[in-house]
Design a protein around this motif. Structure first.
Motif, mmCIF file in Angstrom:
data_model
loop_
_atom_site.group_PDB
_atom_site.id
_atom_site.type_symbol
_atom_site.label_atom_id
_atom_site.label_comp_id
_atom_site.label_asym_id
_atom_site.label_seq_id
_atom_site.Cartn_x
_atom_site.Cartn_y
_atom_site.Cartn_z
ATOM 1 N N UNK A 117 0.818 -1.213 0.000
ATOM 2 C CA UNK A 117 0.000 0.000 0.000
ATOM 3 C C UNK A 117 0.855 1.268 0.000
ATOM 4 N N UNK B 238 -2.356 0.974 -9.562
ATOM 5 C CA UNK B 238 -3.385 0.737 -8.561
ATOM 6 C C UNK B 238 -2.735 0.246 -7.276
ATOM 7 N N UNK B 239 -3.018 0.902 -6.182
ATOM 8 C CA UNK B 239 -2.450 0.462 -4.909
ATOM 9 C C UNK B 239 -3.292 -0.671 -4.355
ATOM 10 N N UNK B 240 -2.616 -1.644 -3.793
ATOM 11 C CA UNK B 240 -3.358 -2.730 -3.160
ATOM 12 C C UNK B 240 -3.570 -2.333 -1.710
#
Lengths: 323, 346, 290
Positions: B259, B270-272
């Protein structure tokens, strides 16, 4: 770049503050455009004027000079009701999530505030809009709508702030360090939410932050400021790979990567930014720049395009050396 | 690594008694620190990292706090030590650098006086000697024109300079352990790099051990020998820095890493994210504190808290019932293949 | 696109860390209520008239069945006089404080919100007035503005209290006005009036209410002092200050005469101060870390 529609046009923006009889030039002549649907990242260290720029665009801080054209309308000459009305097209999210929300008001009233100000939706319609917005940002309106803002944590407050800023369907959102007070895991949630909402609501973003990785993550283009001036502006991927301004390069090499194998650049920028009360002549970065010459002291470099869409204000831009 | 540990923390607990009940801020932490080591303690707010470092320093208030376990620092027991005993240790054996340099400096006293005062009290130096040594210290921490700055007040200095002064005070009595709690959090990136380099440099020059407490994985990635990852007051993973980054087994460590936005990733990666937020420490149930947010959680996780187990013989420990396979760190994929995170849409 | 990521977040609300107001607070409120009700409905209470002199028989009796708190040197019932006296004390103090807050509060809020020249002028003026001991101003004005009446006393005390009220409200507003939610309201298009009533007022109200309580208490003392100096209402209208003043000469014969009005004043002031203090801390929303 020419086929894109310019949503916000900023020309020669200056902001001076008077402090103990002296004039501090916080923003000293900025020119930039923001195209519809893009995210422009604005980075720089504290005191570089990035937050003041955002506030001057909203006219919460009065610009000393310059023009701001939003969607074809000139904002700087507007007054009173006209300004208040026009300004709703542009909204701002602040750094401190807790202080952004009135602790003594209920969440649903906070989100409905813009609607109530303008009487644009009433009764069931108003409730429906608030319900949808809160749902969208992940705060269950049925359970939490009647709670007071002071009961929420930072990340949740920032969600509520986002919901409020979207109530008037703005075209543009200015995010002033909106995730820097949050924990990493919460920060990632908010950044993803912001990316989704940008798509859904067709927003254009000005994303102001000091964290280079965060800015790159959300931005299409990035602008770098130093001591009230713009050093460099260009497409984010390109600029992070091949910065043209020495300051950008040093900023990037100082950024810490969460990877033990990342190259630890020993070239750390020495010294600290000079006082904006008494900025250096010529290029404002020259006092810390290892490449500075006499020309840098005598003549101010202007923002010039090095490659299409990538401009830099430096007499000796780095890309020419590389090429 | 062969030297004997200077700090041994055993089953340390810090519980605050508040109006709402018992708050277990640190819940059973054990680790050792060697004399020449830099240890990173990483965690989000509420993970207990700051409380842990203050407890190690003996800085917890006496009232409304319950301490358990032991902290042995160079043979001194810190837990339940009296203020007088602690005063003999503070400065000379352990020193601390806090996050906000403005509140740790006295605003109405010149910085020179603040340094020389501690030299005179702690080391019994004469006024003149203390001044000479104070100026040396200011030079050591890289303050330009140290002689003139000796008479400056904290408000006349920038944030970075103030933090240098705080470090100078911390080093004034040559401690063997320097505890730095978020030493660069309020500072700009270029200043942050300067301060972290300074701490690293001073560590080898002064031959001390350093504990770097931070929320930022970037700060500890290249500057520590070992890392402790904390969550909800407990150690969830601990090991050599490379092991924690590349071979972590605890899903929280992975999630923290994923993140964090990275400069090396292309924009709009896209950040997890980790769903939810850190747990309410007042209402911890018996299970793993991370289970409600964990993608791999099973019934066992929700019922029984995992204890630390060995991942390798090199002191790599983790607390998880369903550990991640070895070598699946996102950093490994990034280094071998094309950046993989870009298409990680949920 | 409309993925439900992170939706339906489990929100853990911070608990409202309110300590209950406490029994003593309600006792104080109750006492204030008794005082107010007695003052308002004095005419309907089964008590002696404040001027009934009882044919000058029972003089300086001390507490008895027919006169619960005794009689004074003219044979008038002390309880009755205290109750009628509360009318003056409470009337003047409530009236003066509400008047002072209405004027000083509005100016203070407006000045703190708008800042600039107006704030500078008003604040300078308030400082000049605060530098002058207000009791002397009150005495001076009341010495010449005769015949004195409750209304005149109220106005004079209100006017001299305005600068202090202005400062308190200005300070309270100032800390609220620098918060980002005020900016947020502004950029959503809220008018200044809306910002002041919807955003600022709720945040300064607890400070204002608690200050009103403490202000009322201090006005009771001021009115008492004025009466003691013979500058309050004329002698035929009882007030607590008047009563204490009159009883000075017979203190050795009849200490009750000093004791009871003093006690009434003391208890009421104590209640008001305590109520003000508890209200302030009860509504304090400043976060407790941890």
């Amino acid at each position: 770049m020419s086929n894109k529609k310019v949503l916000l046009e900023v020309r020669n923006l200056e902001v001076n503050f008077k402090k103990a009889g002296q004039v501090v030039s916080a923003v000293a002549g900025l020119n930039f455009d923001i195209y519809e649907g893009e995210t422009l990242g604005l980075v720089g260290e504290s005191g570089c004027g990035k937050s003041t720029t955002g506030r001057a665009l909203m006219r919460i801080v009065e610009p000393t000079n310059g023009t701001i054209v939003l969607d074809g309308k000139e904002l700087t000459s507007m007054k009173g009701r006209e300004l208040r009305q026009e300004r709703t097209k542009m909204q701002m999210i602040f750094q401190d999530p807790i202080s952004s929300l009135n602790p003594r008001r209920r969440v649903k009233d906070i989100v409905a505030e813009p609607l109530d100000c303008w009487g644009s939706a009433e009764g069931d319609e108003r409730d429906r809009i608030v319900f949808d917005l809160l749902n969208r940002v992940g705060i269950d309106p049925a359970i939490y709508g009647n709670r007071y803002a002071r009961q929420f944590s930072g990340g949740q407050c920032q969600r509520i702030s986002i919901a409020r800023s979207l109530a008037m369907r703005p075209k543009m959102l200015i995010c002033d360090e909106m995730v820097s007070a949050l924990d990493v895991s919460i920060q990632a949630q908010i950044l993803n939410l912001l990316e989704d909402l940008k798509e859904e609501y067709g927003l254009t973003l000005l994303f102001i932050a000091h964290d280079l990785a965060v800015v790159k993550n959300v931005s299409d283009r990035v602008a770098v400021m130093y001591l009230g001036k713009m050093c460099e502006i260009g497409p984010s991927d390109l600029m992070y790979d091949a910065p043209a301004h020495p300051y950008t390069k040093f900023l990037l090499s100082a950024a810490l990567e969460a990877n033990p194998d990342s190259i630890q650049d020993n070239e750390v920028l020495s010294g600290e930014p000079p006082s904006p009360l008494n900025p250096p002549s010529g290029c404002r970065f020259r006092t810390r720049c290892p490449f500075a010459t006499e020309l840098c002291a005598s003549q101010e470099p202007l923002l010039t395009e090095v490659t299409p869409g990538h401009s830099v204000a430096c007499h000796y831009p780095l890309t020419t050396v590389k090429a | 690594m062969s030297s004997s540990p200077i700090l041994v923390v055993k089953n340390l607990t810090t519980t605050f008694i508040t109006g709402r009940g018992r708050l277990p801020a640190v819940g059973g932490v054990s680790f050792e620190l060697n004399a020449d080591e830099t240890l990173g303690i990483v965690g989000e707010s509420g993970s207990g990292k700051t409380v842990l470092s203050r407890t190690i320093m003996g800085l917890q208030p006496r009232s409304n706090v319950e301490l358990g376990g032991s902290v042995q620092l160079l043979g001194h027991e810190i837990v339940h030590a009296s203020e007088d005993e602690l005063r003999t240790i503070w400065g000379t054996e352990v020193s601390m650098v806090f996050q906000d340099p403005m509140t740790s400096l006295n605003p109405v006293m010149t910085i020179g006086k603040q340094i020389s005062e501690s030299l005179r009290v702690r080391l019994g130096m004469s006024k003149a000697d203390a001044k000479v040594r104070a100026i040396d210290l200011l030079k050591l921490v890289g303050i330009p024109s140290a002689e003139e700055r000796y008479d400056a007040y904290p408000t006349q200095l920038s944030g970075g300079m103030r933090q240098r002064v705080v470090i100078a005070i911390a080093l004034s009595c040559s401690p063997q352990l320097l505890l730095a709690d978020e030493p660069t959090t309020g500072l700009d990136v270029t200043i942050q790099a300067q301060i972290l380099n300074l701490i690293e440099e001073l560590k080898s020059k002064e031959k001390m051990a350093v504990i770097l407490v931070t929320h930022d994985l970037g700060v500890v990635a290249t500057r520590t020998d070992r890392i402790i990852v904390m969550y909800a007051g407990r150690i969830v993973e601990m090991g050599r820095t490379r092991d924690v980054f590349f071979n972590h087994r605890m899903p929280y460590t992975r999630a923290l890493l994923e993140s964090t936005p990275k400069v090396s990733n292309p924009s709009h990666t896209r950040l997890i994210t980790i769903p939810g937020r850190p747990p309410d420490l007042y209402n911890l149930d018996g299970g793993c504190a991370f289970a409600p947010r964990c993608a791999y959680a099973t019934d066992q996780c929700r019922q029984e808290a995992p204890s630390l187990q060995e991942a390798n013989s090199d002191g790599h420990l983790f607390a998880c019932w369903n550990p991640l396979p070895v070598g699946t760190s996102p950093l490994n994929q990034q280094n071998s293949n094309e950046p993989n995170g870009a298409s990680n849409e949920q | 696109m409309t993925s439900t990521i992170e939706n339906n977040e489990v929100v853990v609300l911070k608990p409202e860390k309110k300590e209950p107001l406490g029994v003593f607070f309600w006792v104080c409120v109750g006492w204030l209520g008794v005082n107010l009700l007695a003052a308002i409905f004095a005419n309907f209470l089964p008590i002696w008239g404040p001027q009934d002199s009882n044919n000058y028989v029972d003089l300086n009796t001390g507490p008895s069945f027919s006169h619960l708190l005794g009689t004074d040197d003219l044979g008038r019932d002390i309880l009755s006089r205290i109750i009628y006296g509360a009318r003056v004390s409470l009337g003047v103090s409530f009236g003066a404080m509400f008047l002072a807050f209405f004027i000083g509060g509005i100016f203070g809020m407006y000045a703190a919100y708008r800042r600039g020249k107006l704030d500078l002028i008003l604040t300078s003026v308030s400082l000049v007035f605060l530098a002058f001991p207000s009791i002397i101003a009150v005495i001076a004005v009341l010495s010449f503005w005769t015949p004195r009446s409750i209304l005149k006393i109220t106005i004079v005390i209100a006017v001299t209290s305005i600068p202090l009220v202005y400062r308190v409200i200005r300070a309270a507003t100032l800390s609220a006005a620098t918060k980002d939610y005020v900016l947020a309201a502004k950029i959503q298009g809220a008018t200044d009036r809306r910002i002041m009533t919807k955003e600022l007022l709720p945040n300064i109200l607890p400070t204002a209410v608690s200050f009103v309580m403490i202000g009322i208490a201090s006005v009771i003392v001021v009115e008492g002092s004025l009466a003691f100096l013979g500058l309050s209402t004329n002698v035929t209208t009882p007030s607590w200050g008047n009563m204490i003043n009159e009883s000075r000469s017979v203190m050795q014969v009849n200490p009750w005469l000093v004791l009871f009005p003093s006690l009434a004043m003391c208890l009421l002031i104590l209640s008001l101060n305590f109520i003000g203090d508890r209200i302030r801390s009860y509504y304090d929303v400043s976060e407790v870390k941890l």
